[in-house]
Design a protein around this motif. Structure first.
Motif, short mmCIF file in Angstrom:
data_model
loop_
_atom_site.label_atom_id
_atom_site.label_comp_id
_atom_site.label_asym_id
_atom_site.label_seq_id
_atom_site.Cartn_x
_atom_site.Cartn_y
_atom_site.Cartn_z
N MET A 6 0.86 -1.19 0.00
CA MET A 6 0.00 0.00 0.00
C MET A 6 0.89 1.24 0.00
O MET A 6 1.19 1.80 1.05
CB MET A 6 -0.91 0.01 1.23
N ALA A 51 0.00 3.89 -1.83
CA ALA A 51 -0.87 5.03 -2.17
C ALA A 51 -1.09 5.93 -0.96
O ALA A 51 -1.03 5.49 0.18
CB ALA A 51 -2.22 4.52 -2.68
N VAL A 83 -3.83 7.41 0.58
CA VAL A 83 -5.29 7.29 0.61
C VAL A 83 -5.86 8.43 1.45
O VAL A 83 -5.38 8.69 2.55
CB VAL A 83 -5.71 5.94 1.23
N ALA A 84 -6.89 9.09 0.94
CA ALA A 84 -7.53 10.15 1.72
C ALA A 84 -8.12 9.56 3.00
O ALA A 84 -8.78 8.52 2.96
CB ALA A 84 -8.63 10.81 0.90
N ASP A 85 -7.88 10.21 4.10
CA ASP A 85 -8.45 9.74 5.37
C ASP A 85 -9.94 10.01 5.44
O ASP A 85 -10.68 9.31 6.12
CB ASP A 85 -7.76 10.45 6.54
N ASN A 116 -12.74 7.52 5.77
CA ASN A 116 -12.61 6.44 4.80
C ASN A 116 -12.15 5.18 5.54
O ASN A 116 -11.51 5.27 6.59
CB ASN A 116 -11.56 6.81 3.74
N PRO A 117 -12.44 4.02 4.97
CA PRO A 117 -11.92 2.79 5.57
C PRO A 117 -10.40 2.76 5.46
O PRO A 117 -9.83 3.35 4.54
CB PRO A 117 -12.54 1.68 4.72
N ASP A 118 -9.75 2.08 6.39
CA ASP A 118 -8.30 1.85 6.30
C ASP A 118 -8.09 0.62 5.41
O ASP A 118 -8.34 -0.51 5.84
CB ASP A 118 -7.73 1.64 7.71
N ILE A 119 -7.67 0.86 4.19
CA ILE A 119 -7.54 -0.23 3.21
C ILE A 119 -6.48 -1.23 3.66
O ILE A 119 -6.67 -2.44 3.61
CB ILE A 119 -7.18 0.33 1.81
N LEU A 120 -5.35 -0.69 4.14
CA LEU A 120 -4.24 -1.54 4.59
C LEU A 120 -4.69 -2.47 5.72
O LEU A 120 -4.43 -3.69 5.66
CB LEU A 120 -3.07 -0.65 5.05
N GLY A 175 3.19 -1.73 4.32
CA GLY A 175 2.56 -0.43 4.45
C GLY A 175 3.59 0.69 4.42
O GLY A 175 4.80 0.45 4.55
N PHE A 176 3.10 1.89 4.23
CA PHE A 176 3.95 3.08 4.26
C PHE A 176 3.49 3.98 5.40
O PHE A 176 2.32 3.95 5.78
CB PHE A 176 3.84 3.86 2.94
N GLU A 207 5.80 10.12 8.70
CA GLU A 207 5.72 10.55 10.11
C GLU A 207 6.66 11.71 10.36
O GLU A 207 7.66 11.89 9.66
CB GLU A 207 6.12 9.40 11.04
N LYS A 251 2.67 2.23 14.69
CA LYS A 251 1.79 2.05 13.53
C LYS A 251 1.93 0.66 12.94
O LYS A 251 0.94 0.03 12.57
CB LYS A 251 2.10 3.12 12.47
N LYS A 277 -1.30 -1.65 12.65
CA LYS A 277 -1.84 -2.07 11.35
C LYS A 277 -1.61 -3.55 11.09
O LYS A 277 -2.28 -4.14 10.25
CB LYS A 277 -1.21 -1.25 10.23
O1 C5P Z 1 -2.49 5.69 9.08
P1 C5P Z 1 -1.64 6.19 7.95
O2 C5P Z 1 -2.44 6.93 6.92
O3 C5P Z 1 -0.42 6.91 8.37
O4 C5P Z 1 -1.11 4.85 7.27
C1 C5P Z 1 -0.42 4.87 6.07
C2 C5P Z 1 -0.53 3.54 5.41
O5 C5P Z 1 -1.88 3.10 5.42
C3 C5P Z 1 -0.14 3.58 3.95
O6 C5P Z 1 0.37 2.32 3.58
C4 C5P Z 1 -1.47 3.88 3.26
O7 C5P Z 1 -1.46 3.43 1.94
C5 C5P Z 1 -2.43 3.09 4.12
N1 C5P Z 1 -3.78 3.65 4.23
C6 C5P Z 1 -4.85 2.90 3.79
N2 C5P Z 1 -6.13 3.40 3.90
C7 C5P Z 1 -6.36 4.59 4.46
C8 C5P Z 1 -5.27 5.36 4.94
C9 C5P Z 1 -4.00 4.86 4.79
O8 C5P Z 1 -4.64 1.79 3.29
N3 C5P Z 1 -7.60 5.04 4.56
#
Ligand code: C5P
Length: 226
Positions: free
Chosen positions: A93, A95, A97-99, A127-131, A146-147, A150, A165, A169
């Motif tokens: 992951m 990307a 991703v918009a929170d 948004n859902p946490d895709i990771l 994951g990325f 910070e 984190k 995660k």
């Molecule tokens: O929590 P944070 O946004 O710092 O985590 C970053 C990691 O989580 C990245 O790998 C990003 O692609 C992923 N992410 C996700 N879905 C989200 C927010 C972040 O998969 N809604």
């Protein structure tokens, strides 16, 4: 470079930002260029992998040879990643991703009224946490990366935040970008630290996103089941 290190493996990488629609013509976006994700996809191809690139808006062309799935919003990205991850050996992951996304998407273009002071209020929802979702539904042996961007603050260093984190995660590897100096987005050079679930911390020397991508694959390969 071991050009067979990922032979026979299916690698799925997300890249770029997301666009969260407000109405048919407007969105909330971010400045992610997609360079790191594209570099990872390219480096995986060079190591013999089959690569699926799930791309939001990106400023660089996807590498030849990758299966590219174009998405815009976080919800679309979650759907595409979930499908692509089903038979993947590695999921990354990368990307941004918009929170949050607008709670409502207007069916028609939002119009300004005659009152010059009038402006709409946009309510956002998470948004859902895709990771986290990919970690929860991963198949046996699948490596999830994951990325984290910070900065250190009064509660701890960037490394400390990233360590928390990684645990939260549940991924196998976390790529930490210390963004304190205002680097990274849109730049060609980057400097990261790799954190493994077993507690190993590996600083990667500053370099191009291509060089760093190679270092990330070097850390992933030993985690793969033979
Ligand atoms: O929590 P944070 O946004 O710092 O985590 C970053 C990691 O989580 C990245 O790998 C990003 O692609 C992923 N992410 C996700 N879905 C989200 C927010 C972040 O998969 N809604």
């Amino acid at each position: 470079l071991d050009d067979r290190a990922l032979a026979g493996r299916h690698v799925v990488v997300s890249a770029g930002g997301t666009r969260e629609p407000l109405d048919p013509v407007r969105f909330l976006g971010n400045r992610s260029s997609g360079r790191q994700g594209v570099a990872l996809a390219k480096a995986a191809l060079e190591r013999g992998a089959r690569v699926t690139l799930v791309a939001g808006p990106i400023e660089v062309p996807p590498p030849d040879g990758a299966d590219v799935v174009r998405v815009e919003s976080a919800l679309q990205m979650r759907e595409a990643m979930t499908v692509a991850a089903k038979d993947a050996d590695v999921v990354v992951m990368a990307a941004a991703v918009a929170d949050f996304r607008p709670a409502q998407v207007a069916e028609h273009k939002i119009k300004k009224s005659a009152d010059a002071d009038d402006a709409p209020v946009v309510t956002l929802v998470r948004n859902p946490d895709i990771l986290a979702g990919l970690v929860a539904s991963r198949r046996a042996g699948q490596v999830v990366v994951g990325f984290a961007a910070e900065t250190g603050d009064e509660t701890g260093s960037a490394l400390r935040h990233a360590t928390a984190k990684l645990a939260r995660k549940g991924c196998d590897l976390l790529v930490l970008n210390d963004v304190a100096a205002g680097k990274v987005f849109g730049k060609d050079d980057t400097e990261v630290t790799l954190l493994s679930a077993d507690g190993t911390v590996t600083p990667v020397p500053a370099g191009t996103k291509e060089t760093v991508a190679g270092a990330i694959w070097e850390a992933v390969v030993p985690l793969l089941v033979p």
